[in-house]
Design an enzyme around this catalytic site. Structure first.
Site, PDB file in Angstrom:
ATOM      1  CE  LYS A   1       3.231   3.587  13.581  1.00 25.45           C
ATOM      2  NZ  LYS A   1       3.017   2.918  12.294  1.00 25.45           N
TER       3      LYS A   1
ATOM      4  CE1 TYR B   1      -1.955   4.239   9.177  1.00 25.33           C
ATOM      5  CE2 TYR B   1      -0.648   2.937   7.640  1.00 25.33           C
ATOM      6  CZ  TYR B   1      -1.808   3.123   8.371  1.00 25.33           C
ATOM      7  OH  TYR B   1      -2.813   2.189   8.302  1.00 25.33           O
TER       8      TYR B   1
ATOM      9  N   PRO C   1      -5.532   0.577  18.165  1.00 22.28           N
ATOM     10  CG  PRO C   1      -7.187  -0.886  17.460  1.00 22.28           C
ATOM     11  CD  PRO C   1      -6.738  -0.099  18.635  1.00 22.28           C
TER      12      PRO C   1
ATOM     13  CE1 TYR D   1      -6.924   4.109  10.424  1.00 24.61           C
ATOM     14  CE2 TYR D   1      -6.051   4.212   8.183  1.00 24.61           C
ATOM     15  CZ  TYR D   1      -5.969   3.745   9.488  1.00 24.61           C
ATOM     16  OH  TYR D   1      -4.941   2.917   9.843  1.00 24.61           O
TER      17      TYR D   1
ATOM     18  CG  HIS E   1      -2.083  -0.887   1.114  1.00 23.87           C
ATOM     19  ND1 HIS E   1      -3.185  -0.796   1.911  1.00 23.87           N
ATOM     20  CD2 HIS E   1      -2.333  -1.908   0.243  1.00 23.87           C
ATOM     21  CE1 HIS E   1      -4.071  -1.711   1.552  1.00 23.87           C
ATOM     22  NE2 HIS E   1      -3.570  -2.399   0.549  1.00 23.87           N
TER      23      HIS E   1
HETATM   24  C1  LIG Z   1      -8.300  -8.096  19.621  1.00 25.08           C
HETATM   25  C2  LIG Z   1      -7.021  -7.419  19.146  1.00 25.08           C
HETATM   26  C3  LIG Z   1      -7.003  -6.791  17.895  1.00 25.08           C
HETATM   27  C4  LIG Z   1      -5.835  -6.149  17.446  1.00 25.08           C
HETATM   28  N1  LIG Z   1      -5.841  -5.546  16.225  1.00 25.08           N
HETATM   29  C5  LIG Z   1      -4.731  -4.906  15.819  1.00 25.08           C
HETATM   30  C6  LIG Z   1      -4.682  -4.232  14.594  1.00 25.08           C
HETATM   31  O1  LIG Z   1      -5.651  -4.210  13.847  1.00 25.08           O
HETATM   32  N2  LIG Z   1      -3.518  -3.599  14.248  1.00 25.08           N
HETATM   33  C7  LIG Z   1      -2.399  -3.626  15.064  1.00 25.08           C
HETATM   34  O2  LIG Z   1      -1.356  -3.075  14.718  1.00 25.08           O
HETATM   35  N3  LIG Z   1      -2.423  -4.257  16.213  1.00 25.08           N
HETATM   36  C8  LIG Z   1      -3.539  -4.900  16.614  1.00 25.08           C
HETATM   37  N4  LIG Z   1      -3.543  -5.518  17.789  1.00 25.08           N
HETATM   38  C9  LIG Z   1      -2.321  -5.498  18.552  1.00 25.08           C
HETATM   39  C10 LIG Z   1      -1.348  -6.569  18.089  1.00 25.08           C
HETATM   40  O3  LIG Z   1      -2.057  -7.744  17.776  1.00 25.08           O
HETATM   41  C11 LIG Z   1      -0.368  -6.792  19.218  1.00 25.08           C
HETATM   42  O4  LIG Z   1       0.300  -5.574  19.458  1.00 25.08           O
HETATM   43  C12 LIG Z   1       0.643  -7.894  18.936  1.00 25.08           C
HETATM   44  O5  LIG Z   1       0.007  -9.137  18.928  1.00 25.08           O
HETATM   45  C13 LIG Z   1       1.740  -7.875  19.995  1.00 25.08           C
HETATM   46  O6  LIG Z   1       2.495  -9.039  19.919  1.00 25.08           O
HETATM   47  P1  LIG Z   1       3.101  -9.694  21.224  1.00 25.08           P
HETATM   48  O7  LIG Z   1       3.851 -10.875  20.748  1.00 25.08           O
HETATM   49  O8  LIG Z   1       3.790  -8.648  22.011  1.00 25.08           O
HETATM   50  O9  LIG Z   1       1.857 -10.117  22.132  1.00 25.08           O
HETATM   51  P2  LIG Z   1       0.728 -11.221  21.868  1.00 25.08           P
HETATM   52  O10 LIG Z   1       0.407 -11.323  20.423  1.00 25.08           O
HETATM   53  O11 LIG Z   1      -0.374 -10.902  22.816  1.00 25.08           O
HETATM   54  O12 LIG Z   1       1.397 -12.585  22.281  1.00 25.08           O
HETATM   55  C14 LIG Z   1       1.627 -12.924  23.626  1.00 25.08           C
HETATM   56  C15 LIG Z   1       1.636 -14.423  23.749  1.00 25.08           C
HETATM   57  O13 LIG Z   1       1.941 -14.782  25.093  1.00 25.08           O
HETATM   58  C16 LIG Z   1       1.078 -15.799  25.518  1.00 25.08           C
HETATM   59  N5  LIG Z   1       0.981 -15.755  26.985  1.00 25.08           N
HETATM   60  C17 LIG Z   1       0.263 -14.891  27.743  1.00 25.08           C
HETATM   61  N6  LIG Z   1       0.424 -15.154  29.050  1.00 25.08           N
HETATM   62  C18 LIG Z   1       1.275 -16.198  29.124  1.00 25.08           C
HETATM   63  C19 LIG Z   1       1.821 -16.932  30.204  1.00 25.08           C
HETATM   64  N7  LIG Z   1       1.526 -16.629  31.490  1.00 25.08           N
HETATM   65  N8  LIG Z   1       2.642 -17.957  29.931  1.00 25.08           N
HETATM   66  C20 LIG Z   1       2.954 -18.273  28.637  1.00 25.08           C
HETATM   67  N9  LIG Z   1       2.468 -17.619  27.581  1.00 25.08           N
HETATM   68  C21 LIG Z   1       1.633 -16.592  27.813  1.00 25.08           C
HETATM   69  C22 LIG Z   1      -0.221 -15.502  24.812  1.00 25.08           C
HETATM   70  O14 LIG Z   1      -1.059 -16.654  24.706  1.00 25.08           O
HETATM   71  C23 LIG Z   1       0.270 -15.029  23.460  1.00 25.08           C
HETATM   72  O15 LIG Z   1       0.410 -16.087  22.530  1.00 25.08           O
HETATM   73  C24 LIG Z   1      -4.686  -6.150  18.261  1.00 25.08           C
HETATM   74  C25 LIG Z   1      -4.711  -6.781  19.503  1.00 25.08           C
HETATM   75  C26 LIG Z   1      -5.874  -7.398  19.960  1.00 25.08           C
HETATM   76  C27 LIG Z   1      -5.870  -8.053  21.321  1.00 25.08           C
END
Ligand SMILES: Cc1cc2nc3c(=O)[nH]c(=O)nc-3n(C[C@H](O)[C@H](O)[C@H](O)COP(=O)(O)OP(=O)(O)OC[C@H]3O[C@@H](n4cnc5c(N)ncnc54)[C@H](O)[C@@H]3O)c2cc1C
Length: 389
Positions: A296, A384, A292, A200, A72
Site C-alpha cells: 500500500k 488489495y 509492505p 504470500y 495480476h
Molecule cells: C526499503 C523500502 C522498501 C519498500 N518496499 C515496498 C513494497 O514492496 N511495496 C510498497 O507498496 N511499498 C514499499 N515501500 C514503500 C514505498 O516505497 C513508499 O511508500 C513510497 O516510496 C512513498 O513515496 P513518497 O514519494 O511519499 O516517498 P519517498 O519515495 O521516500 O520519496 C521521498 C523523497 O524525498 C527526498 N527527501 C527526503 N528528505 C528530503 C529533504 N530534506 N529535502 C529534499 N528532499 C528530501 C528523498 O530523497 C526521496 O527522494 C518501501 C519502502 C522502503 C523504504
C-alpha cells in the site's frame, strides 16, 4: 525566485504531484536532496492499484506501464503446505499491475523533463519558513550556494525522514506508531518468478513473499530478526531458507540465481495528523508509513496526490480553498483504512516472537475462515486492489 508550488522530494508522491499540476498549468519547483541516479536506484514497491494507474495515465506517464507491466488478477496465500488463491478479478472486477517503483520514477522524471519543469537535485539543507503566512519561503543550498524561493504552497513529499513533517510545531502534530518486532530481508534476482502471481507464505519458520518486478526479474522476501545483517545471508542460505518455507510446488519452481540487490527493511505503521500546517501539505510517506505486506505504501502516496492535486487545481482555477481545507480529513480517512489493512495482513501472515499458543490458533482460524468464505475473500480483494478515491 518565485513559483506557485514548491514540492519537497522527488519520490513517487512529489513527481506525480508535479506532473498533474504542470499539466493543469500550475508552476512547480521540485527540490530533491539526493542525486537523480540515487533516486532511480532505489528498489522499493511494485504492486500498483488501478487508481494509481489512472493517475499515471492522467500524468501522461503510463505508456510503458501498459506495455511492460504485468496484470495480476489474483494472488496466492500458502499455509500448511497448501496454496489458496484470492481471485481479485472475480471478486471485485478489478486487477492490480506489477510494475516497479523504479520504473514509475523513471517514467515520471522523463515526463517532467519533456514539459521542461524544473527539479533541483542534490538540494541540501532544505528549510521551510513562514508556512502560516501568505507567502511561504523555502531555502536550500546547491553546490554551496544559498537559494531562497517564495511560493503560495509547499507540498511535503519528502518521505519519512524528510524535513516537512519536522517543520510542523510539535504541539500541533500528533503521531501514531507501531513498530513490528521483525524485518523483511529482500533479494532481487534476474530469474523468472516461481509463479505468475504473488505468493504470500505463512510458515512456522516465518513469513515469506515471492514477488516480481517483471517476467524475468523476481523479488523474494523472508521475515527476519531486526538485528540480522545482510552479510549473514549469502544467497545459498537465503534460497535454502525460502525453500523450507515454501509449499512443494513453489520449492520445485523456484529459480535461484545470484542476487543483484539484498537489503533488510524494518516494518512500521505510522500516521501523523493533521496532514496540513498553514500552507504546507504533507503527502505520501512524509505523513504515513505502512508495513509492505498489503502493498500500500506507493499506492497511498498516489491517493494523497489525487486529493491534493485536485484541491490545488480547484484553488487556482476557481479561486476556492474548499478542497485544500478538506484535504487532510479526506486523505486521512483513506490512509487509516489502508493502515488497518496493512496491519491486518501483517498480523495474519507473520510469526510474532511474543505469540502465545492462543494467538497462533487465532491466526490459523483467521486463515481457515479466509480460505473458506467468499465474503472474507471479497473483503481482502477489495482492500488489495484499493478502496475508491
Ligand atoms: C526499503 C523500502 C522498501 C519498500 N518496499 C515496498 C513494497 O514492496 N511495496 C510498497 O507498496 N511499498 C514499499 N515501500 C514503500 C514505498 O516505497 C513508499 O511508500 C513510497 O516510496 C512513498 O513515496 P513518497 O514519494 O511519499 O516517498 P519517498 O519515495 O521516500 O520519496 C521521498 C523523497 O524525498 C527526498 N527527501 C527526503 N528528505 C528530503 C529533504 N530534506 N529535502 C529534499 N528532499 C528530501 C528523498 O530523497 C526521496 O527522494 C518501501 C519502502 C522502503 C523504504
Amino acid at each position: 525566485m518565485r513559483v506557485q508550488v514548491v514540492i519537497v522530494g522527488s519520490g513517487p508522491a512529489g513527481l506525480l504531484l508535479g506532473q498533474l499540476l504542470a499539466r493543469a498549468g500550475i508552476e512547480t519547483l521540485i527540490l530533491e536532496r539526493q542525486s537523480r541516479d540515487y533516486v532511480l536506484g532505489r528498489i522499493r514497491a511494485g504492486v500498483i492499484e488501478p487508481g494509481a494507474v489512472g493517475l499515471l495515465e492522467a500524468a501522461g506517464a503510463a505508456d510503458r506501464l501498459h506495455r511492460e507491466g504485468l496484470v495480476h488478477e489474483g494472488t496466492e496465500i500458502a499455509f500448511q503446505g497448501q496454496r489458496h488463491r484470492i481471485d481479485f478479478k472475480a471478486l471485485t472486477g478489478k486487477v492490480v499491475t506489477v510494475y516497479g517503483q523504479t520504473e514509475i520514477t523513471h517514467d515520471l522524471m522523463d515526463a517532467r523533463d519533456a514539459i521542461g519543469a524544473k527539479t533541483v537535485y542534490e538540494a541540501a539543507d532544505v528549510s521551510l519558513h513562514d508556512l502560516t503566512g501568505d507567502a511561504p519561503i523555502v531555502r536550500y543550498r546547491k553546490d554551496g550556494v544559498a537559494h531562497e524561493v517564495s511560493c503560495d504552497y509547499v507540498a511535503g513529499c519528502d518521505g519519512f525522514h524528510g524535513v516537512s513533517r519536522r517543520s510542523i510545531p510539535k504541539d500541533l502534530i500528533r503521531t501514531y506508531e507501531r513498530v513490528y518486532p521483525f524485518g523483511w530481508l529482500g533479494v532481487l534476482v534476474d530469474q523468472p518468478p516461481l509463479s505468475h502471481e504473488l505468493v504470500y507464505v505463512n510458515h512456522e519458520r516465518g513469513f515469506a513473499l515471492c514477488s516480481m518486478r517483471s517476467a524475468t526479474r523476481s523479488r523474494y522476501y523472508l521475515q527476519c530478526r531486526l538485528e540480522e545483517h545482510v552479510e549473514e545471508w549469502p544467497d545459498d542460505r537465503f534460497y535454502q531458507e525460502l525453500t523450507r518455507r515454501l509449499d512443494a510446488e513453489g520449492a520445485r519452481n523456484l529459480h535461484p540465481g545470484p542476487s543483484i540487490e539484498k537489503s533488510i527493511a524494518p516494518l512500521r505503521s505510522f500516521v501523523a495528523e493533521p496532514m496540513r500546517h498553514g500552507n504546507l501539505f504533507l503527502a505520501g510517506d512524509s505523513a504515513h508509513i505502512v508495513p509492505p505486506t498489503g502493498a500500500k505504501g506507493l499506492n497511498l502516496a498516489a491517493s494523497d496526490v489525487a486529493y491534493l492535486s485536485a484541491a490545488l487545481i480547484e484553488r487556482y482555477r476557481e479561486n476556492s480553498a474548499e478542497g485544500l481545507d478538506g484535504y487532510a480529513a479526506k486523505a486521512l480517512a483513506r490512509v487509516w483504512k489502508a493502515e488497518r489493512f496493512s496491519w491486518q495482513m501483517t498480523t495474519m501472515l507473520h510469526q510474532f516472537p511474543e505469540s502465545s499458543g492462543f494467538d497462533r490458533k487465532m491466526q490459523a482460524a483467521e486463515l481457515d475462515y479466509l480460505f473458506s468464505s467468499k465474503a472474507a475473500q471479497t473483503a481482502l480483494a477489495e482492500n488489495y486492489v484499493g478502496l475508491p478515491y
